[in-house]
Scaffold this motif. Structure first.
Motif, mmCIF file in Angstrom:
data_model
loop_
_atom_site.group_PDB
_atom_site.id
_atom_site.type_symbol
_atom_site.label_atom_id
_atom_site.label_comp_id
_atom_site.label_asym_id
_atom_site.label_seq_id
_atom_site.Cartn_x
_atom_site.Cartn_y
_atom_site.Cartn_z
ATOM 1 N N VAL A 91 58.069 -13.282 94.876
ATOM 2 C CA VAL A 91 57.048 -14.349 94.861
ATOM 3 C C VAL A 91 55.627 -14.064 94.795
ATOM 4 O O VAL A 91 54.970 -14.757 93.800
ATOM 5 C CB VAL A 91 57.425 -15.279 95.993
ATOM 6 N N GLN A 156 64.501 -14.295 94.544
ATOM 7 C CA GLN A 156 63.972 -15.486 95.356
ATOM 8 C C GLN A 156 62.837 -16.111 94.443
ATOM 9 O O GLN A 156 62.352 -17.166 94.518
ATOM 10 C CB GLN A 156 63.237 -14.772 96.519
ATOM 11 N N ALA A 158 63.430 -17.187 91.566
ATOM 12 C CA ALA A 158 63.781 -18.428 91.015
ATOM 13 C C ALA A 158 63.606 -19.553 91.828
ATOM 14 O O ALA A 158 63.259 -20.728 90.915
ATOM 15 C CB ALA A 158 65.649 -18.335 91.082
ATOM 16 N N GLY A 159 63.636 -19.590 93.130
ATOM 17 C CA GLY A 159 63.276 -20.796 93.682
ATOM 18 C C GLY A 159 61.722 -21.291 93.457
ATOM 19 O O GLY A 159 61.403 -22.473 93.444
ATOM 20 N N TYR A 160 60.836 -20.150 93.283
ATOM 21 C CA TYR A 160 59.499 -20.592 93.131
ATOM 22 C C TYR A 160 59.374 -21.253 91.899
ATOM 23 O O TYR A 160 58.657 -22.190 91.817
ATOM 24 C CB TYR A 160 58.657 -19.100 93.029
ATOM 25 N N TYR A 161 60.109 -20.582 90.826
ATOM 26 C CA TYR A 161 59.822 -21.604 89.379
ATOM 27 C C TYR A 161 60.787 -22.963 89.437
ATOM 28 O O TYR A 161 60.440 -23.762 88.814
ATOM 29 C CB TYR A 161 60.284 -20.623 88.161
ATOM 30 N N ALA A 162 61.703 -22.926 90.100
ATOM 31 C CA ALA A 162 62.528 -24.110 90.243
ATOM 32 C C ALA A 162 61.706 -25.477 90.870
ATOM 33 O O ALA A 162 61.817 -26.548 90.398
ATOM 34 C CB ALA A 162 63.668 -23.766 91.308
ATOM 35 N N THR A 163 60.908 -25.029 91.714
ATOM 36 C CA THR A 163 59.904 -25.973 92.340
ATOM 37 C C THR A 163 59.040 -26.527 91.482
ATOM 38 O O THR A 163 58.493 -27.560 91.588
ATOM 39 C CB THR A 163 59.212 -25.401 93.554
ATOM 40 N N GLN A 165 59.902 -27.037 88.218
ATOM 41 C CA GLN A 165 60.904 -27.340 87.133
ATOM 42 C C GLN A 165 60.924 -26.349 85.991
ATOM 43 O O GLN A 165 60.999 -27.189 85.040
ATOM 44 C CB GLN A 165 60.597 -28.900 86.614
ATOM 45 N N PHE A 167 62.837 -23.394 86.036
ATOM 46 C CA PHE A 167 64.005 -22.568 86.198
ATOM 47 C C PHE A 167 65.417 -23.065 85.544
ATOM 48 O O PHE A 167 65.502 -24.185 85.775
ATOM 49 C CB PHE A 167 64.266 -22.381 87.576
#
Length: 207
Positions: A91, A156, A158-163, A165, A167
């Motif tokens: 991250v 982890q 992945a979660g950063y980019y998911a926030t 939108q 990912f």
């Protein structure tokens, strides 16, 4: 500018897909692994330091990698975009990449993660090790350690980019052309005006 973070554990097929995406979208491939191995081949101080860490399955310090990425961006100012392969792995690195790209008045378009089960990864890497000459592809213990590092730290991101939108996860097992078509579909969604030719070619792949 189209900037793709191509994600996945070692052996997921990132290199294969990168070459096809480069040809389709005229992107510059920035693989931190390749950049580091070039330093190793040249026998530089950075290369020797990196080799020791890589042979142990460990990650190279962030400031070293960010410096290499920054130099590559400056060298390729006229590029249509970049594929970041093997970076960011954490991250903090993702945050540093966002800041670096902002300095160049661009940003990450999306992140695509190729998902492959550990046993398949081990099988692929041991097979690759027969021709790659890389010691970390020839030792099952080191391979599993690299996968563990990915699962505990890198995933982890992945979660950063998911926030944001950005990912997208894809199954990394299947026909190369099928996976390629899915990636192209995602890229075209994130850059609607990429090129009509790219979209048409993507439809042909899916057909």
């Amino acid at each position: 500018m189209l900037n793709l973070v191509l994600f996945g554990p070692p052996g997921a097929g990132k290199g294969t897909q990168s070459q096809k995406l480069i040809a389709r979208y005229n992107l510059v491939h920035l693989s931190t692994g390749d950049l580091l191995r070039a330093q190793i081949t040249q026998g530089t101080e950075l290369g020797l330091r990196a080799k020791k860490l890589m042979d142990e399955g460990l990650l190279v310090p962030d400031e070293v990698v960010i410096g290499m990425i920054g130099s590559a961006l400056k060298t390729n100012k006229q590029a249509s975009g970049f594929i970041f392969d093997g970076f960011p792995r954490t991250v903090p690195q993702a945050e540093s990449l966002d800041r670096l790209l902002a300095e160049h008045e661009t940003k990450v378009s999306c992140m695509v993660a190729l998902e492959v089960a550990e046993e398949e990864l081990v099988k692929r890497l041991l097979e690759r090790g027969k021709t790659s000459g890389r010691p970390d592809d020839q030792d099952e213990t080191k391979i599993r350690k690299r996968v563990t590092v990915y699962n505990t730290e890198t995933a982890q991101v992945a979660g950063y980019y998911a926030t944001q939108q950005k990912f997208h996860a894809l199954n990394g097992i299947g026909a190369i052309e099928d996976i390629f078509g899915q990636i192209c579909g995602i890229l075209d969604q994130h850059q609607p005006a990429a090129t009509e030719g790219s979209r048409q070619a993507t439809d042909e792949v899916k057909a």
